[in-house]
Design an enzyme around this catalytic site. Structure first.
Site, PDB file in Angstrom:
ATOM      1  N   ASP A  54       0.850  -1.194   0.000  1.00 51.46           N
ATOM      2  CA  ASP A  54       0.000   0.000   0.000  1.00 51.46           C
ATOM      3  C   ASP A  54       0.888   1.247   0.000  1.00 51.46           C
ATOM      4  OD1 ASP A  54      -1.917   1.946   0.409  1.00 51.46           O
ATOM      5  OD2 ASP A  54      -2.128   1.519   2.554  1.00 51.46           O
ATOM      6  N   ASN A  56      -0.319   4.563  -0.080  1.00 47.54           N
ATOM      7  CA  ASN A  56      -0.902   5.820   0.408  1.00 47.54           C
ATOM      8  C   ASN A  56      -1.635   5.706   1.751  1.00 47.54           C
ATOM      9  OD1 ASN A  56      -2.996   4.334  -0.463  1.00 47.54           O
ATOM     10  ND2 ASN A  56      -3.996   5.942  -1.654  1.00 47.54           N
ATOM     11  N   ASP A  58      -4.104   3.894   2.824  1.00 45.94           N
ATOM     12  CA  ASP A  58      -5.544   3.608   2.966  1.00 45.94           C
ATOM     13  C   ASP A  58      -5.813   2.136   3.295  1.00 45.94           C
ATOM     14  OD1 ASP A  58      -5.030   2.365   0.574  1.00 45.94           O
ATOM     15  OD2 ASP A  58      -6.625   3.366  -0.557  1.00 45.94           O
ATOM     16  N   ASP A  62      -1.786  -1.212  -3.887  1.00 42.60           N
ATOM     17  CA  ASP A  62      -2.091  -0.438  -5.096  1.00 42.60           C
ATOM     18  C   ASP A  62      -0.938  -0.521  -6.095  1.00 42.60           C
ATOM     19  OD1 ASP A  62      -0.191   1.419  -3.973  1.00 42.60           O
ATOM     20  OD2 ASP A  62      -1.822   2.112  -2.665  1.00 42.60           O
ATOM     21  N   ASP A 131      -5.375 -10.482 -15.823  1.00 40.22           N
ATOM     22  CA  ASP A 131      -6.557 -11.302 -15.585  1.00 40.22           C
ATOM     23  C   ASP A 131      -7.685 -10.749 -16.451  1.00 40.22           C
ATOM     24  OD1 ASP A 131      -8.193 -13.173 -14.100  1.00 40.22           O
ATOM     25  OD2 ASP A 131      -6.834 -12.814 -12.414  1.00 40.22           O
ATOM     26  N   ASP A 233     -10.249 -15.791 -16.650  1.00 36.71           N
ATOM     27  CA  ASP A 233     -10.871 -16.189 -15.395  1.00 36.71           C
ATOM     28  C   ASP A 233     -12.138 -17.014 -15.627  1.00 36.71           C
ATOM     29  OD1 ASP A 233     -11.264 -15.769 -12.421  1.00 36.71           O
ATOM     30  OD2 ASP A 233     -13.137 -14.944 -13.187  1.00 36.71           O
ATOM     31  N   GLU A 287      -8.268 -20.407 -16.777  1.00 36.11           N
ATOM     32  CA  GLU A 287      -8.406 -21.018 -15.463  1.00 36.11           C
ATOM     33  C   GLU A 287      -9.319 -22.234 -15.577  1.00 36.11           C
ATOM     34  OE1 GLU A 287     -11.045 -19.237 -12.745  1.00 36.11           O
ATOM     35  OE2 GLU A 287      -9.953 -19.897 -10.985  1.00 36.11           O
ATOM     36  N   HIS A 353      -4.550 -17.145  -5.152  1.00 41.00           N
ATOM     37  CA  HIS A 353      -5.383 -16.320  -4.273  1.00 41.00           C
ATOM     38  C   HIS A 353      -6.699 -16.997  -3.876  1.00 41.00           C
ATOM     39  CE1 HIS A 353      -6.979 -16.035  -8.226  1.00 41.00           C
ATOM     40  NE2 HIS A 353      -8.056 -15.426  -7.769  1.00 41.00           N
ATOM     41  N   ASP A 354      -6.970 -18.184  -4.410  1.00 39.79           N
ATOM     42  CA  ASP A 354      -8.206 -18.910  -4.056  1.00 39.79           C
ATOM     43  C   ASP A 354      -7.915 -20.090  -3.143  1.00 39.79           C
ATOM     44  OD1 ASP A 354      -9.795 -17.281  -5.702  1.00 39.79           O
ATOM     45  OD2 ASP A 354      -9.413 -18.539  -7.461  1.00 39.79           O
TER      46      ASP A 354
HETATM   47  C1  GLC Z   1     -11.965 -17.348 -10.336  1.00 36.19           C
HETATM   48  C2  GLC Z   1     -11.080 -16.465  -9.496  1.00 36.19           C
HETATM   49  C3  GLC Z   1     -11.751 -16.243  -8.175  1.00 36.19           C
HETATM   50  C4  GLC Z   1     -13.085 -15.585  -8.422  1.00 36.19           C
HETATM   51  C5  GLC Z   1     -13.928 -16.382  -9.399  1.00 36.19           C
HETATM   52  C6  GLC Z   1     -15.082 -15.577  -9.891  1.00 36.19           C
HETATM   53  O1  GLC Z   1     -12.096 -18.606  -9.791  1.00 36.19           O
HETATM   54  O2  GLC Z   1      -9.812 -17.013  -9.374  1.00 36.19           O
HETATM   55  O3  GLC Z   1     -10.978 -15.487  -7.294  1.00 36.19           O
HETATM   56  O4  GLC Z   1     -13.777 -15.456  -7.205  1.00 36.19           O
HETATM   57  O5  GLC Z   1     -13.191 -16.749 -10.541  1.00 36.19           O
HETATM   58  O6  GLC Z   1     -14.616 -14.555 -10.724  1.00 36.19           O
HETATM   59 CA    CA Z   2      -3.508   2.168  -1.203  1.00 35.56          CA
END
Ligand code: GLC
Ligand code: CA
Length: 582
Positions: A54, A56, A58, A62, A131, A233, A287, A353-354
């Protein structure tokens, strides 16, 4: 170190045998799989922008934050970045609900920041993969606002609507909705719209050629800016069977079978390839890889002109709760390698991230084992055939978050499912326990830069709590320690880049039934490497022994190697990489 002279007979015999087998099957010359491409040689670093840095105060990461750490990213030895969505979004699903495909999310910065970031990456020899979220948009996207406004609006057909006078639509399962019903009633036009994810993520109608053109134009907009690839995605779900057949009761237990690679999906990908992908020097990865190896293969068979590489889930889908079996793990990765041994290309990853954090999920995050197991898993990802996707923070051995109450979580799927369990009078405590292990927020806690306030991620209040172990697990401390996870990761990326055998080499599983050790060789153009990985917290012995003079290239322990007779002994979570051709 014990003297190790030429390779042990068993290993030779095995390799000779598998070589003969390969000749018999005509797989020795693999013009497709072994054809050199930058995206096969890439080491992809996935950045979750919300949690990276981050700039700034918040509390939200970013683009300026990413810009300030480009030298760090470069220092890792990675060659490409996959950035989770940074487009305009109301953030119901952290940017996976796009309201403006050509703009930057306000919290993340401006288009000028984006341009600076892209330039800074390219200057450092790092490519950028964006993405592309086009199975659905946000319900706040202008298209959807128009679409829902009246039944005869020109944008009506951009989404899937079911008029209520025709009765209830056939049940479709929503992954994120509180009720899991994927049809949401909208009284304005007395109709239901479809959303496989949250109700703020209406599914786009890919059967509509106008919508497809819109998406191709968006892709061209970014490709013209000079980006280097797209990650599509949830794209395996994009095409729908619009005769809307009923699905069998309980289909949601196995919804991918009913949702993935339906209708004319391959046709749409071929069109996308013709219109966009083939016109730019960019890579593409979708994906999910369908239900069968054949599905996956068809997505990426170069002769079909669809995508470059598959991103299958079988590895991270190995059952989570009570640990996992190494036998299954080997089976999954061996099977996926075989599927692409001649044609096509695959990604290799153990987290994103999932998912839960890699070390908590597949390694061991107890203090005694965290470092060796994180390094061992990194060795696996960086020595398999396929393009490695590395999730930010795993290079530090970052662990699961340790959240205790539902207030700690931010992920829409966790919050909605908690509410669902509650509404159904289910076992909320059991669900919380499950979340603590597998919630997506485990992988989304802020990056641990140093031991200062909020791990150096922000001077404000982070959008999601920092993992409390940041005082001991952080980048600054690991920079100073030559034996840290971070510095080991750098050695690994260098090893992979210096040795194309690790990218293209044929993979052969050894010692298959060993319940503790994953052992394999990689061979290409007269080079052969041997990888030995102990996936257990106990000392392990492997029947793959070494004699002769193999060269040890990497070891996640500093101690001398141990042998028992001619067999190798591996310490808990030990990882060894040898060059075995002299
Ligand atoms: C994909 C992404 C996930 C998102 C989902 C809906 O699985 O990796 O993070 O929630 O699609 O877009
Ligand atoms: Ca920020």
């Amino acid at each position: 170190m014990p003297k190790l002279s030429s390779i042990r007979l068993i290993l030779y015999a095995f390799l000779l045998f598998s070589y003969r087998g390969a000749v018999a099957q005509g797989t020795v010359n693999r013009p497709d799989t072994s054809e050199r491409k930058w995206w096969k040689e890439a080491i992809v670093y996935q950045i979750y922008p919300r949690s990276f840095k981050d700039s700034n105060g918040d509390g939200v990461g970013d683009l300026k934050g990413i810009i300030s750490e480009l030298d760090y990213i470069k220092s890792l030895g990675v060659t490409a970045v996959w950035l989770n969505p940074i487009y305009g979004s109301p953030n119901d699903d952290n940017g996976y609900d796009v309201s403006d495909y050509r703009g930057i999310m306000k919290e993340f910065g401006t288009m000028a920041d984006f341009d600076t970031m892209l330039k800074g990456m390219h200057k450092r020899g790092i490519k950028l993969v964006m993405d592309l979220v086009v199975n659905h948009s946000s319900d706040e996207h202008e298209w959807f606002k128009q679409s829902r406004s009246s039944r005869d609006n020109p944008y009506r057909e951009y989404y899937h609507w079911w008029n209520a006078e025709n009765g209830k639509p056939p049940y479709r399962y929503s992954l994120f909705d509180i009720n899991h019903d994927a049809w949401r009633y909208d009284s304005l036009t007395n109709a239901y719209y479809l959303h496989y994810f949250s109700r703020k993520q209406p599914d786009l109608n890919w059967e509509n050629p106008k919508l497809r053109q819109e998406v191709y134009n968006i892709m061209k907009f970014w490709a013209d800016k000079g980006i280097d690839g797209f990650r599509l995605d949830a794209f395996q779900f994009a095409a729908k069977d619009t005769t809307w057949p009923g699905f069998p009761k309980g289909f949601e237990q196995n919804f991918t079978k009913y949702y993935a690679i339906q209708g004319n999906l391959h046709g749409y990908l071929q069109e996308m390839n013709r219109e966009v992908l083939s016109k730019y020097p960019i890579m593409s990865v979708a994906e999910g890889a369908g239900n069968t190896l054949e599905d996956a293969h068809n997505l990426v068979d170069a002769d079909r002109h669809e995508l470059n590489m598959a991103y299958p889930f079988d590895g991270v889908d190995i059952p989570k709760s009570d640990g996992y079996s190494l036998a299954r793990f080997k089976e999954v990765f061996t099977q996926w390698d075989e599927a692409f041994a001649q044609k096509g290309w695959v990604s290799v990853f153990l987290s994103n991230h999932d998912q839960a954090r890699m070390v908590s999920r597949f390694g061991n995050d107890k203090p005694a084992f965290r470092v060796p197991s994180a390094k061992m898993l990194a060795t696996f990802v960086m020595t398999m055939r396929g393009t490695p996707y590395w999730y930010n923070g795993d290079e530090l051995g970052m662990t699961n978050a340790g959240f205790k109450t539902i207030e700690d979580y931010r992920d829409v799927s966790a919050l909605n499912e908690y509410q669902h369990v509650k509404n159904m009078s289910g076992d909320v405590e059991a669900y919380l326990k499950e979340l603590s292990f597998s919630s997506r927020d485990n992988g989304r806690t802020p990056f641990q830069w140093n031991d200062k306030k909020n791990a150096g991620f922000t001077t404000g209040t982070p959008w999601l709590d920092v993992n409390q172990n940041y005082k001991t697990i952080n980048a600054a401390a690991q920079e100073k320690d030559p034996n840290s996870c971070l510095n080991y990761f750098r050695r690994l990326t260098k090893l992979r880049k210096d040795n194309p055998v690790l990218v293209y080499g044929k993979y052969t599983l050894l010692d298959k039934d060993n319940p503790q050790v994953y052992a394999y060789t990689r061979e290409w153009q007269g080079k052969r490497m041997l990888v030995l990985l102990n996936f257990s917290d106990k000392e392990a012995q492997t029947s793959v022994a070494l004699s002769g003079n193999p060269k040890l290239l990497l070891n996640n322990y500093q101690d001398e190697l141990k042998t028992k007779g001619i067999a190798m002994l591996l310490k808990p979570y030990q990882a060894l990489v040898f060059d075995v051709v002299q």
